[in-house]
Design an enzyme around this catalytic site. Structure first.
Site, PDB file in Angstrom:
ATOM      1  CE  LYS A 279      -0.892   7.210   6.695  1.00  0.00           C
ATOM      2  NZ  LYS A 279      -0.757   6.353   5.792  1.00  0.00           N
TER       3      LYS A 279
ATOM      4  CG  PHE B  16      -2.008   1.385   1.196  1.00  0.00           C
ATOM      5  CD1 PHE B  16      -2.921   1.226   0.363  1.00  0.00           C
ATOM      6  CD2 PHE B  16      -1.476   2.588   1.790  1.00  0.00           C
ATOM      7  CE1 PHE B  16      -3.808   2.460   0.321  1.00  0.00           C
ATOM      8  CE2 PHE B  16      -2.130   3.646   1.617  1.00  0.00           C
ATOM      9  CZ  PHE B  16      -3.335   3.641   0.768  1.00  0.00           C
TER      10      PHE B  16
ATOM     11  CG  ASP C 202       5.704   4.108   1.762  1.00  0.00           C
ATOM     12  OD1 ASP C 202       5.480   4.869   2.822  1.00  0.00           O
ATOM     13  OD2 ASP C 202       4.730   3.823   1.031  1.00  0.00           O
TER      14      ASP C 202
HETATM   15  C1  LIG Z   1      -0.660   6.255   4.550  1.00  0.00           C
HETATM   16  C2  LIG Z   1       0.337   5.682   3.726  1.00  0.00           C
HETATM   17  C3  LIG Z   1       0.716   6.205   2.343  1.00  0.00           C
HETATM   18  C4  LIG Z   1      -0.294   7.316   1.644  1.00  0.00           C
HETATM   19  O1  LIG Z   1      -0.414   8.466   2.446  1.00  0.00           O
HETATM   20  P1  LIG Z   1      -1.341   9.388   2.401  1.00  0.00           P
HETATM   21  O2  LIG Z   1      -1.172  10.799   2.979  1.00  0.00           O
HETATM   22  O3  LIG Z   1      -2.741   8.954   2.739  1.00  0.00           O
HETATM   23  O4  LIG Z   1      -1.377  10.188   0.847  1.00  0.00           O
HETATM   24  C5  LIG Z   1       1.585   5.782   1.942  1.00  0.00           C
HETATM   25  N1  LIG Z   1       2.503   4.800   2.102  1.00  0.00           N
HETATM   26  C6  LIG Z   1       1.873   4.101   3.284  1.00  0.00           C
HETATM   27  C7  LIG Z   1       2.909   2.830   3.698  1.00  0.00           C
HETATM   28  C8  LIG Z   1       1.104   4.584   3.953  1.00  0.00           C
HETATM   29  O5  LIG Z   1       0.723   3.806   5.313  1.00  0.00           O
END
Ligand SMILES: *Cc1c(COP(=O)(O)O)cnc(C)c1O
Length: 426
Positions: free
Chosen positions: A274, A146, A233
């Protein structure tokens, strides 16, 4: 009294149903206040927040230092765009690069924008440094990933619901099994056009899948061997959530020697979002060293809001809170306690199969199918018992409280979770 003030929870939910796009399926609880580990609904009922806005609110709701920085900056200067300099961005860039140990940062707003940025950076590096022929670059990604919701990023998702009827998709991605080094090496060997390997150190959305201890460091070694960029990520796993500053990296600032130190790998490109703002504002970032970041020149990438003065001031405060309140150590210690307490219960449970995770990013797998509504019903009952969590993939419940939670609160929450699970034992 305004119309809004007279509405009860059902009325507010009805407004969202009528006037909002139906792109989410929220748990029916309407919140209007948050402080630390707690949130309150419109009727004044208090809950423990065990989602933390998908790990954005690591520092706790409405942290006074972070909100102070927000208000202070909002009263002075909010946005200049990058057409001009602002006095907050440079100091933030120095702070954040030193904090995570990279030469440079590229500031963005949402997580998905930072992932997009990392992909563009990786491709450009492949063409201009590695020497891949134009339009031929390939990036390796993992099954069950994701990384957000843009067209390019859903191009390499396996979530059919997230992809159906959104094509045509972006090319140039090779999908391999997660936590499988042979699959990675086979893909790395398959072509000289491989530019990068994009990976989550723990797959959060997929259900908190924690790979083998050695996976990250071996994957990084393989990427080095094939001259391929290792892109982590850490939008969800980063910033103390898993009991280290990053789930992947050796730049751990904890006081004690990290038990996981030997397994750490330093990414070539690090993606954060985040909790970079403690949930107060959309702030994301891509970090890399000069040899990579310098391929981006003026006009080639950008964002109107990226690097705005509010984001810059607030992100410094949010990262300082992580150190000042020892959130890394707290996540590590309380995460262990959480898993050990739940394991004791699960041992004799018919409803819960297992608990897994690292630090305070954990999940409990419920003994039912992905299509069943058991996990949803358990979340509804936990809501009634004063704790908010949400199923992911049908039968998995993620438990990720703000990292400012203390031991007394955590034990209280474990009691709520166990009491609720008991209601579902057959
Ligand atoms: C939440 C998330 C995203 C996307 O972040 P948004 O601020 O919702 O665009 C990308 N990668 C990971 C691993 C995430 O948990």
């Amino acid at each position: 009294m305004s119309v809004i003030e007279k509405l009860n929870a059902d009325g507010i939910i009805a407004l969202e149903n009528k006037y909002g796009a139906h792109n989410y399926h929220p748990l029916p609880v309407v919140l209007n206040r948050g402080e630390g580990v707690y949130v309150w609904d419109v009727d004044g009922k208090k809950y423990y927040d065990f989602l933390s806005a998908y790990s954005a609110v690591n520092q706790g709701h409405c942290h006074p230092k972070i909100i102070g920085a927000l208000i202070n900056q909002a009263q002075k200067l909010t946005l200049t765009s990058r057409a001009f300099y602002n006095d907050q961005l440079g100091p933030y860039e120095e702070f954040v690069t030193k904090y995570f140990g990279f030469d440079k940062v590229l500031p963005m707003n949402t997580g998905v924008e930072a992932v997009e940025t990392a992909l563009k950076l990786c491709r450009k590096w492949a063409y201009e440094v590695k020497g891949v022929a134009e339009h031929e670059a390939q990036i390796i990604v993992c099954d069950g990933n994701f990384h957000g919701r843009t067209t390019t990023i859903i191009s390499f998702s396996n979530d059919e619901n997230a992809r159906k009827n959104f094509g045509p998709f972006t090319k140039g991605f090779i999908k391999i099994a997660y936590d499988n080094l042979e699959a990675l090496e086979t893909a790395l060997k398959s072509s000289k056009n491989i530019a990068g390997f994009l990976v989550e150190p723990i797959q959060g959305e997929a259900g908190v899948y924690t790979p083998e201890d050695e996976y990250m460091i071996r994957a990084k070694e393989l990427c080095n061997q094939y001259n391929v960029l290792f892109i982590a990520d850490e939008v969800q796993t980063g910033i103390a959530r898993t009991g280290s500053l990053l789930a992947v990296c050796g730049k751990c600032t904890c006081e004690n020697q990290c038990e996981r130190q030997k397994t750490y790998a330093t990414p070539d490109i690090l993606i954060l979002g985040k909790a970079l703002s403690g949930g107060a504002y959309p702030v994301s970032a891509v970090l890399a060293n000069d040899a990579i970041m310098n391929v981006i020149k003026p006009g080639q990438h950008g964002s109107t809001f990226g690097g705005n003065p509010i984001a810059a001031a607030l992100a410094i405060a949010a990262l300082e809170v992580v150190n000042e309140e020892h959130l890394i150590q707290n996540a590590r210690v309380l995460g262990k306690l959480f898993r050990s307490k739940l394991n004791e219960y699960i041992h004799n449970s018919n409803v819960a199969v297992l608990v897994r995770g690292r630090g305070l990013l954990n999940a409990v797998v419920i003994n039912d199918t992905e299509e069943s509504d058991t996990a949803w019903n358990i979340c509804m009952a936990m809501r009634d018992n004063g704790l908010l969590a949400k199923p992911t993939h049908g039968n998995i419940i993620r438990f990720a409280p703000p990292l400012v939670i203390n031991e007394v609160q955590l034990l209280h929450c474990v009691a709520i979770i166990i009491k609720t699970l008991r209601q579902f034992e057959k």
